[in-house]
Scaffold this active site. Structure first.
Site, PDB file in Angstrom:
ATOM      1  N   GLY B  10       3.612  -8.463  37.285  1.00  0.00           N
ATOM      2  CA  GLY B  10       3.870  -9.770  36.668  1.00  0.00           C
ATOM      3  C   GLY B  10       5.354 -10.026  36.512  1.00  0.00           C
ATOM      4  N   GLY B  11       5.692 -10.905  35.600  1.00  0.00           N
ATOM      5  CA  GLY B  11       7.083 -11.312  35.437  1.00  0.00           C
ATOM      6  C   GLY B  11       8.020 -10.174  35.080  1.00  0.00           C
ATOM      7  N   SER B  38      -0.755 -12.552  37.746  1.00  0.00           N
ATOM      8  CA  SER B  38      -0.612 -11.827  36.492  1.00  0.00           C
ATOM      9  C   SER B  38      -0.627 -12.760  35.283  1.00  0.00           C
ATOM     10  CB  SER B  38       0.707 -11.065  36.509  1.00  0.00           C
ATOM     11  OG  SER B  38       1.759 -12.000  36.492  1.00  0.00           O
ATOM     12  N   PHE B 150      -5.306   0.426  41.330  1.00  0.00           N
ATOM     13  CA  PHE B 150      -5.495   0.599  39.887  1.00  0.00           C
ATOM     14  C   PHE B 150      -4.849   1.911  39.429  1.00  0.00           C
ATOM     15  CE2 PHE B 150      -7.378   1.272  35.822  1.00  0.00           C
ATOM     16  CZ  PHE B 150      -7.696   0.010  35.352  1.00  0.00           C
ATOM     17  N   HIS B 228      -3.195 -16.571  18.442  1.00  0.00           N
ATOM     18  CA  HIS B 228      -2.667 -17.909  18.676  1.00  0.00           C
ATOM     19  C   HIS B 228      -3.528 -18.891  17.888  1.00  0.00           C
ATOM     20  CE1 HIS B 228      -1.190 -21.492  20.593  1.00  0.00           C
ATOM     21  NE2 HIS B 228      -0.267 -20.783  21.221  1.00  0.00           N
ATOM     22  N   ARG B 244       1.684 -28.690  19.445  1.00  0.00           N
ATOM     23  CA  ARG B 244       2.090 -28.849  18.044  1.00  0.00           C
ATOM     24  C   ARG B 244       3.572 -29.165  17.949  1.00  0.00           C
ATOM     25  NH1 ARG B 244       1.251 -23.757  15.867  1.00  0.00           N
ATOM     26  NH2 ARG B 244       0.543 -23.095  17.915  1.00  0.00           N
ATOM     27  N   GLU B 349       5.056  -6.870  27.821  1.00  0.00           N
ATOM     28  CA  GLU B 349       4.083  -6.755  26.742  1.00  0.00           C
ATOM     29  C   GLU B 349       3.565  -5.332  26.537  1.00  0.00           C
ATOM     30  OE1 GLU B 349       1.068  -9.783  26.914  1.00  0.00           O
ATOM     31  OE2 GLU B 349       0.133  -9.112  25.049  1.00  0.00           O
ATOM     32  N   ASN B 364       9.731 -16.245  23.063  1.00  0.00           N
ATOM     33  CA  ASN B 364      10.500 -14.995  23.139  1.00  0.00           C
ATOM     34  C   ASN B 364       9.893 -13.976  24.112  1.00  0.00           C
ATOM     35  OD1 ASN B 364      12.702 -15.550  21.568  1.00  0.00           O
ATOM     36  ND2 ASN B 364      12.010 -14.421  19.752  1.00  0.00           N
ATOM     37  N   SER B 365       8.635 -14.162  24.512  1.00  0.00           N
ATOM     38  CA  SER B 365       8.050 -13.162  25.416  1.00  0.00           C
ATOM     39  C   SER B 365       8.540 -13.358  26.843  1.00  0.00           C
ATOM     40  CB  SER B 365       6.527 -13.173  25.352  1.00  0.00           C
ATOM     41  OG  SER B 365       6.037 -14.464  25.599  1.00  0.00           O
ATOM     42  N   LEU B 366       8.637 -14.620  27.297  1.00  0.00           N
ATOM     43  CA  LEU B 366       9.198 -14.838  28.637  1.00  0.00           C
ATOM     44  C   LEU B 366      10.653 -14.388  28.662  1.00  0.00           C
ATOM     45  CD1 LEU B 366       7.749 -18.323  29.756  1.00  0.00           C
ATOM     46  CD2 LEU B 366       7.167 -16.085  30.669  1.00  0.00           C
TER      47      LEU B 366
END
Lengths: 235, 503
Positions: B10-11, B38, B150, B228, B244, B349, B364-366
């Site tokens: 993933g990223g 991902s 895997f 969330h 929101r 993560e 903040n996760s990206l």
């Protein structure tokens, strides 16, 4: 309700409860009826591109298709089937590399909202392979770059930050932009409402600006481009 | 040449891969899916960076530390926030199509817990567009991808250095070993522990965390799970926080607001949970934002709401509930993203890099995967460790274990138990946890673990067996379940996303 799933050469019929999406139906079958049923899935929000299959002859995302009685499900076309509904996407993904679908040389400039809108749609692509499956060109030319790689190229060609759009235009002359029949099948199946056909037309115009022309002009091949010749450019 | 093995695609993995490659290493990225499938593609809201005044890096640091409720490390947070503007500049330079303002700036919006509009975005496809741009750039640099493998276990040498991994090739059922001078885990979180009560992709089963723990790497903060506030009620499909941020309101059955919608996620989720406990149904109202705004800024939300809830947010209220969304805990790493084991790095993560603490801020996760991904790649590329040759014995052992799985017939269904476990976790280790309920939960986990022999695979094919992949994920989730429940029981202090009750 009943749905039919193509498994290898044989279609198999399954009874599924009234469920929302095809993906939920496939999961129900795997968990309750036949653990060997193979399919790909991930986010179930239509954004990871894992679960594209064909239903009644049309490419859909399993997670976005509301299942109906009698649906006939089969794997994507133009790619090797690994098992049941799972295809091997490696060859298709290689087209991104052959098309040099990346920012080749960065030109430092502030983009406007309009600049960004120019390729906002093209950059929604989730690489699900639906357009690749729907494209009829592959049956006559396996080496065709295909719709998504060309759309991806257009995304960078039209981006004002790309200082070398020519690098991409050069990469798509052979088995690329002129081999498309403009049939528009790719557009009709794209879950993100992208039109690779339109992008290909724009890439053709851009190619002309860089001095390229349709190699089929002057040859009487019924408009099938260079599918039947060696693909060299004719000026 | 240093050989860097990156597990996950993933990223975080891609940021690490291009950075290791730019630092001269040979790079191989091995994932159980394809790179663009991902979890990163699901991130919608944005990526935080203090780009323009009156916002400042100091404010970004302060907001992050405040949301983390004392459990973040100031040095780590400062590192991430300081490098945020250059991370955005880098993403721009490789072609990320961020939305722009009329004055040619990168557009930013305000997410919960932020003192300024700080999240750079690309409509509600921020993660998707960053991920695909990283993928294109990795292709440009010639990064090698090995897909649909895997992770079975990490390999260590006699000095307890990590120097490779064993994989199960999903396409042909073979066990393969890959050795490297350093290994980066970028395998994602474990929100799928909550099964149907999670916004995450199927793949968020904590595979790398389990593999790291099994060879002795330290885990931390495993009890901190972010719920969330706004997942669709029946499907747990995510409705982005940007809804929101743009003025979406939370209403209860009496159509009354009950919380400041822009508080951090832990506080908003708790407020919703309390309302639900009191018998209220909760709705997100974005009707007043108008068709033009929703179509341009939140294109996914309307489509998903119509598909899964048969509700049109232009004219109707969206029924929502909090769902497990992000896991703050993971493999404990230092500022170089190195775990407690030599040769093993972790990022994204799956790591616990001490920037999110008790509650992660949206956006903040990206940021973490880009800034820390680059740091992980750079350090892994510089790690001078000899490539160790894996003993045949380990491979044989893994093959024997697989062989056993293919010969036995299960009497219990992994899918049923995954669902049971997910429901139990949502109920007993969700937004509020009590000692008594956690003890019951642990007992149940131990019961399942003791009967592991009754589980197995019904599909005995060697080519593309997704039943065995589901089984591997089941085993991993079970391991994670024990870690989370144990950590939650041990921590009797309510802080951020970990809230203990006296029930």
């Amino acid at each position: 309700m009943k749905i039919t799933i193509r498994r290898g050469d044989t279609p198999e019929t399954f009874e599924v409860a009234s469920v929302l999406t095809l993906l939920e139906a496939l999961e129900e079958i795997k968990q309750k009826q036949d653990a060997s049923l193979s399919f790909s899935h991930g986010c179930r929000s239509s954004v990871c591109g894992s679960c594209a299959v064909r239903v009644n002859g049309k490419e859909v995302l399993a997670c976005a298709h509301k299942v109906e009685d009698g649906d006939e499900v089969e794997p994507l076309r133009n790619l090797p089937v690994l098992r049941d509904l799972v295809v091997d996407a490696e060859k298709a993904l290689q087209t991104n590399i052959r098309a040099k679908a990346w920012l080749q040389e960065y030109s430092d400039m502030a983009l406007s909202d309009e600049d960004e809108q120019r390729n906002a749609l093209q950059s929604d692509c989730i690489l699900c392979g639906s357009c690749y499956s729907a494209c009829p060109v592959f049956s006559v030319n396996e080496a065709f770059l295909g719709p998504f790689a060309l759309t991806r190229d257009w995304k960078y060609v039209v981006d004002p930050r790309e200082a070398s759009p020519k690098s991409k235009i050069d990469a798509i002359q052979q088995n690329g932009v002129w081999d498309c029949t403009l049939c528009n099948e790719c557009t009709l199946v794209c879950p993100q409402e992208i039109s690779p056909k339109q992008d290909i037309e724009k890439l053709r115009a851009k190619s002309a600006q860089f001095g390229y022309s349709d190699p089929s002009f002057g040859s009487f091949d019924g408009g099938f481009g260079n599918n039947f010749n060696d693909g060299t450019l004719q000026f | 040449m240093q050989k860097v093995l990156i597990i996950g695609s993933g990223g975080a993995a891609l940021a690490a891969a291009v950075s290791a490659k730019e630092n001269g290493a040979e790079v191989i990225v091995v994932g159980k899916e394809y790179p663009t499938r991902s979890q990163t593609c699901m991130a919608q809201g944005g990526i935080n960076a203090a780009l323009y005044a009156p916002d400042s890096i100091e404010q970004h640091i302060a907001d992050t530390l405040a949301a983390a409720k004392g459990l973040a490390n100031e040095e780590a947070v400062t590192l991430m926030c300081q490098q945020a503007p250059s991370a955005i500049a880098w993403l721009d330079a490789i072609g990320t199509p961020f939305s722009r303002t009329p004055t040619k700036q990168i557009a930013q919006r305000r997410l919960g817990g932020a003192s300024h509009p700080r999240a750079c975005y690309a409509q509600d496809y921020t993660g998707l567009k960053i991920l695909h741009t990283l993928y294109d750039y990795a292709n440009k640099l010639g990064v090698t991808f090995v897909n649909e493998h895997f992770l079975l276990e990490l390999l260590t040498n006699e000095q307890k250095q990590v120097c490779g991994a064993l994989f199960y090739d999903i396409r042909n059922g073979r066990v393969e070993s890959i050795q490297a001078s350093s290994v980066i885990l970028a395998t994602g979180g474990y929100s799928k522990l909550y099964h149907t009560h999670s916004t995450n992709s199927k793949a968020a089963t904590g595979d790398g965390i389990v593999a790291a723990a099994k060879v002795g790497a330290k885990l931390s903060n495993m009890e901190f799970i972010q719920f969330h506030p706004t997942a669709l009620k029946s499907s747990s499909i995510l409705i982005s926080e940007s809804a929101r941020g743009a003025g979406g309101k939370l209403l209860n059955s009496s159509k009354e607001r009950f919380v400041d919608e822009l508080k951090p996620r832990d506080e908003v989720s708790l407020a919703i949970y309390r309302q639900m406990q009191a018998g209220q149904e909760i709705f997100l109202d974005i009707r007043h934002l108008g068709e033009e705004f929703i179509t341009k800024e939140l294109p996914q939300e309307r489509k998903l709401a119509l598909l899964y809830e048969n509700v049109d947010p232009l004219t109707e209220l969206l029924p929502i509930k909090p769902a497990a969304h992000y896991t703050m805990g993971g493999i404990s790493v230092d500022l170089k993203m190195q775990s407690t084991l030599k040769g093993l790095y972790a990022v994204g993560e799956c790591s616990e890099s001490r920037v999110h603490g008790a509650n992660r801020l949206g956006g903040n996760s990206l940021l973490e995967i880009i800034v820390f991904g680059k740091i992980a790649g750079e350090n892994a590329a510089k790690n001078k460790q000899e490539v160790f040759v894996c003993s045949e014995e380990k491979i044989l052992h893994a093959k024997e274990k697989l062989q056993k799985l293919f010969t036995k017939n299960p009497t219990k269904n992994i899918y049923d138990t995954r669902k049971t476990l997910g429901d139990l976790f949502y109920e007993k280790c969700g937004i509020e946890r009590s000692e008594k309920e956690l003890q019951t939960l642990l007992q149940k986990i131990e019961e399942i673990q003791n009967s592991l022999n009754d589980y197995g695979i019904e599909d005995k094919a060697h080519n593309y067996n997704t039943n065995i992949v589901d089984y591997f994920e089941f085993e991993n989730i079970l391991y994670i379940a024990k870690e989370v429940a144990t950590a939650a029981l041990k921590n009797d202090t309510s802080v951020g996303a970990h809230r203990r009750s006296e029930k």
